[in-house]
Write a protein that holds these residues in place. Structure first.
Motif, PDB file in Angstrom:
ATOM      1  N   LEU A 205      -0.919 -13.123 -73.685  1.00  0.00           N
ATOM      2  CA  LEU A 205       0.148 -12.589 -72.831  1.00  0.00           C
ATOM      3  C   LEU A 205       1.389 -13.469 -72.883  1.00  0.00           C
ATOM      4  N   ARG A 206       1.198 -14.774 -72.940  1.00  0.00           N
ATOM      5  CA  ARG A 206       2.347 -15.695 -72.971  1.00  0.00           C
ATOM      6  C   ARG A 206       3.116 -15.608 -74.292  1.00  0.00           C
ATOM      7  N   ARG A 207       2.400 -15.294 -75.371  1.00  0.00           N
ATOM      8  CA  ARG A 207       3.012 -15.365 -76.702  1.00  0.00           C
ATOM      9  C   ARG A 207       3.577 -14.043 -77.206  1.00  0.00           C
ATOM     10  N   ALA A 208       3.019 -12.922 -76.763  1.00  0.00           N
ATOM     11  CA  ALA A 208       3.286 -11.641 -77.423  1.00  0.00           C
ATOM     12  C   ALA A 208       4.598 -11.000 -76.972  1.00  0.00           C
ATOM     13  N   ARG A 209       5.288 -10.382 -77.927  1.00  0.00           N
ATOM     14  CA  ARG A 209       6.438  -9.536 -77.584  1.00  0.00           C
ATOM     15  C   ARG A 209       5.969  -8.187 -77.049  1.00  0.00           C
ATOM     16  N   ILE A 210       4.835  -7.725 -77.567  1.00  0.00           N
ATOM     17  CA  ILE A 210       4.241  -6.459 -77.122  1.00  0.00           C
ATOM     18  C   ILE A 210       2.776  -6.709 -76.793  1.00  0.00           C
ATOM     19  N   VAL A 211       2.322  -6.148 -75.678  1.00  0.00           N
ATOM     20  CA  VAL A 211       0.920  -6.178 -75.287  1.00  0.00           C
ATOM     21  C   VAL A 211       0.418  -4.731 -75.322  1.00  0.00           C
ATOM     22  N   ALA A 212      -0.520  -4.444 -76.224  1.00  0.00           N
ATOM     23  CA  ALA A 212      -1.033  -3.082 -76.397  1.00  0.00           C
ATOM     24  C   ALA A 212      -2.477  -3.029 -75.911  1.00  0.00           C
ATOM     25  N   GLY A 226      -2.961  -7.550 -63.931  1.00  0.00           N
ATOM     26  CA  GLY A 226      -2.418  -7.503 -62.575  1.00  0.00           C
ATOM     27  C   GLY A 226      -1.138  -8.300 -62.470  1.00  0.00           C
ATOM     28  N   ALA A 227      -0.737  -8.605 -61.259  1.00  0.00           N
ATOM     29  CA  ALA A 227       0.524  -9.316 -61.031  1.00  0.00           C
ATOM     30  C   ALA A 227       0.534 -10.663 -61.756  1.00  0.00           C
ATOM     31  N   ARG A 228      -0.579 -11.401 -61.680  1.00  0.00           N
ATOM     32  CA  ARG A 228      -0.628 -12.712 -62.328  1.00  0.00           C
ATOM     33  C   ARG A 228      -0.461 -12.585 -63.833  1.00  0.00           C
ATOM     34  N   GLU A 229      -1.149 -11.622 -64.419  1.00  0.00           N
ATOM     35  CA  GLU A 229      -1.094 -11.450 -65.878  1.00  0.00           C
ATOM     36  C   GLU A 229       0.277 -10.966 -66.325  1.00  0.00           C
ATOM     37  N   LEU A 230       0.852 -10.028 -65.595  1.00  0.00           N
ATOM     38  CA  LEU A 230       2.182  -9.526 -65.956  1.00  0.00           C
ATOM     39  C   LEU A 230       3.221 -10.636 -65.886  1.00  0.00           C
ATOM     40  N   ALA A 231       3.053 -11.533 -64.933  1.00  0.00           N
ATOM     41  CA  ALA A 231       4.006 -12.642 -64.794  1.00  0.00           C
ATOM     42  C   ALA A 231       3.955 -13.589 -65.978  1.00  0.00           C
ATOM     43  N   LEU A 232       2.846 -13.610 -66.706  1.00  0.00           N
ATOM     44  CA  LEU A 232       2.738 -14.462 -67.890  1.00  0.00           C
ATOM     45  C   LEU A 232       3.543 -13.927 -69.064  1.00  0.00           C
ATOM     46  N   MET A 233       3.825 -12.630 -69.069  1.00  0.00           N
ATOM     47  CA  MET A 233       4.552 -12.042 -70.195  1.00  0.00           C
ATOM     48  C   MET A 233       5.982 -12.554 -70.225  1.00  0.00           C
ATOM     49  N   PRO A 234       6.502 -12.874 -71.409  1.00  0.00           N
ATOM     50  CA  PRO A 234       7.879 -13.381 -71.498  1.00  0.00           C
ATOM     51  C   PRO A 234       8.895 -12.327 -71.071  1.00  0.00           C
ATOM     52  N   ASP A 235      10.054 -12.769 -70.645  1.00  0.00           N
ATOM     53  CA  ASP A 235      11.144 -11.851 -70.346  1.00  0.00           C
ATOM     54  C   ASP A 235      11.434 -11.008 -71.589  1.00  0.00           C
ATOM     55  N   GLY A 236      11.594  -9.722 -71.392  1.00  0.00           N
ATOM     56  CA  GLY A 236      11.898  -8.834 -72.509  1.00  0.00           C
ATOM     57  C   GLY A 236      10.689  -8.307 -73.242  1.00  0.00           C
ATOM     58  N   ALA A 237       9.483  -8.756 -72.876  1.00  0.00           N
ATOM     59  CA  ALA A 237       8.269  -8.262 -73.533  1.00  0.00           C
ATOM     60  C   ALA A 237       7.974  -6.831 -73.083  1.00  0.00           C
ATOM     61  N   GLY A 238       7.079  -6.173 -73.801  1.00  0.00           N
ATOM     62  CA  GLY A 238       6.748  -4.785 -73.489  1.00  0.00           C
ATOM     63  C   GLY A 238       5.250  -4.558 -73.380  1.00  0.00           C
ATOM     64  N   ALA A 255       6.334  -3.000 -59.850  1.00  0.00           N
ATOM     65  CA  ALA A 255       7.210  -4.060 -59.339  1.00  0.00           C
ATOM     66  C   ALA A 255       7.899  -4.799 -60.485  1.00  0.00           C
ATOM     67  N   GLU A 256       7.163  -5.121 -61.538  1.00  0.00           N
ATOM     68  CA  GLU A 256       7.758  -5.799 -62.687  1.00  0.00           C
ATOM     69  C   GLU A 256       8.775  -4.912 -63.390  1.00  0.00           C
ATOM     70  N   LEU A 257       8.462  -3.625 -63.491  1.00  0.00           N
ATOM     71  CA  LEU A 257       9.376  -2.716 -64.171  1.00  0.00           C
ATOM     72  C   LEU A 257      10.638  -2.483 -63.354  1.00  0.00           C
ATOM     73  N   ARG A 258      10.505  -2.435 -62.055  1.00  0.00           N
ATOM     74  CA  ARG A 258      11.690  -2.305 -61.182  1.00  0.00           C
ATOM     75  C   ARG A 258      12.636  -3.488 -61.378  1.00  0.00           C
ATOM     76  N   SER A 259      12.057  -4.665 -61.605  1.00  0.00           N
ATOM     77  CA  SER A 259      12.890  -5.863 -61.771  1.00  0.00           C
ATOM     78  C   SER A 259      13.656  -5.838 -63.090  1.00  0.00           C
ATOM     79  N   GLY A 260      13.172  -5.040 -64.044  1.00  0.00           N
ATOM     80  CA  GLY A 260      13.813  -4.967 -65.355  1.00  0.00           C
ATOM     81  C   GLY A 260      13.434  -6.105 -66.278  1.00  0.00           C
ATOM     82  N   ARG A 261      12.507  -6.952 -65.863  1.00  0.00           N
ATOM     83  CA  ARG A 261      12.155  -8.134 -66.659  1.00  0.00           C
ATOM     84  C   ARG A 261      11.367  -7.771 -67.911  1.00  0.00           C
ATOM     85  N   ILE A 262      10.508  -6.760 -67.812  1.00  0.00           N
ATOM     86  CA  ILE A 262       9.748  -6.286 -68.963  1.00  0.00           C
ATOM     87  C   ILE A 262       9.943  -4.769 -69.081  1.00  0.00           C
ATOM     88  N   SER A 263       9.429  -4.215 -70.167  1.00  0.00           N
ATOM     89  CA  SER A 263       9.490  -2.766 -70.356  1.00  0.00           C
ATOM     90  C   SER A 263       8.070  -2.245 -70.557  1.00  0.00           C
TER      91      SER A 263
END
Length: 333
Positions: A205-212, A226-238, A255-263
């Motif tokens: 999760l920390r390294r990937a640009r995309i999580v499939a 969950g919230a903890r795992e999503l927070a590990l994703m880099p800004d701009g990840a999908g 909540a993460e998508l509303r923030s616009g931090r990830i897609s």
């Protein structure tokens, strides 16, 4: 007409999608070989003489095969499902009575993997955001849509080495991605043979640009993102989900998508159809499809062909190629 020994509990619409005329004729021939007729019905309750039934073709929405139902079908020997998972309706009672179960999930792996790839490319290249900006906000290029990336050399986390996960792996590898495979049932050597690096969930999760997501619906995978795992994703990840909404905490993702931090690109939802008032419908960084990733013409017909093959094999006394055992059911998605 002789009593139907082979019954397809499949709507007329889905029957036309799954079975070519030739494959439906193969079902009729198999029924004749089993010593009776063939019948298509919308509901199992419409079968005039269930006591004669030796094989049933099922589709989505099948009722559970519990003891009471099976008592009315003492000659039943095969349940052949046109879809993938049989968990909603296959009970232990089926296996206890020696009734065989088979399914056509193999045919769904490729089309779902292709949609996952399409989602991956769309998120990497910021297509949802740019489409939204052009349609809704006017103007031309808006730098606020975020950085665009290519798939070549991109690290992509593949969560689950399912049939679909493996098909997706082959597609992204062909385009030069660097897959990170997260699956506790796969060791480093097998991951390497699949062209991927074995990784732990947090590391991927920390390294990937995309999580499939391609994991099964098991107790251990419930809300694994969950919230903890999503927070590990880099800004701009999908995040790409063509598997099951079971895997993701929908509130945390929203909540993460509303923030616009990830897609995100999503084909599956907790509520289906997706509510008309869902915020997901309004967010520029979200790509949505209506749980149709496996819905290609070719894939549907291959599903029907697999079922016809299995029914034909059963009628001829040959082994099934896509059978499901009690043990396999326990780990099936």
């Amino acid at each position: 007409m002789s009593s139907p020994v082979l019954v397809a509990v499949v709507s007329a619409q889905l029957m036309a999608e799954f079975f070519s005329e030739a494959d439906e004729e193969r079902l009729r021939a198999a029924a004749a070989a089993l010593g009776g007729g063939y019948l298509r019905v919308d509901r199992l309750a419409d079968v005039p003489d269930p006591s004669a039934t030796r094989a049933i073709v099922t589709s989505w929405g099948a009722v559970p095969f519990d003891a009471a139902l099976l008592d009315r079908m003492p000659r039943l020997e095969l349940v052949a499902h046109t879809g993938a998972t049989v968990k909603p309706f296959v009970t232990d009672e089926l296996f206890a009575r020696g009734i065989r179960v088979t399914q056509a999930g193999l045919a769904m792996a490729r089309p779902v993997a292709e949609v996952s790839l399409a989602f991956t490319l769309a998120l990497l290249h910021r297509l949802p955001e740019m489409n939204d900006a052009l349609r809704a906000r006017g103007g031309w290029y808006d730098p606020s849509v975020g950085a665009q990336h290519q798939i070549l050399e991109a690290e992509i986390a593949v969560i689950g080495a399912s049939r679909t996960g493996r098909a997706y792996l082959s597609l992204i590898r062909a385009l030069g991605a660097r897959p990170l495979l997260v699956d506790p049932t796969v060791d480093a050597a097998e991951a390497s043979a699949l062209g991927a690096e074995k990784a732990g969930l947090d590391d991927a999760l920390r390294r990937a640009r995309i999580v499939a997501l391609h994991a099964p619906t098991l107790p251990a995978t419930h809300r694994m993102i969950g919230a903890r795992e999503l927070a590990l994703m880099p800004d701009g990840a999908g995040l790409v989900n063509t598997a099951r909404s079971w895997l993701v905490d929908a509130v945390a993702l929203e909540a993460e998508l509303r923030s616009g931090r990830i897609s995100a690109a999503l084909d599956v939802f907790d509520e289906e159809p997706l509510g008309s008032d869902s915020v997901l419908r309004t967010l520029p960084n979200v790509l949505l499809t209506p749980h149709r990733a496996a819905g290609t013409v070719e894939g549907r017909l291959t599903q029907g062909r697999i079922v016809a093959d299995e029914v034909e094999a059963f009628a001829a006394g040959r082994p099934l190629q896509h059978g499901v055992t009690r043990e396999q059911l326990a780990v099936m998605g």
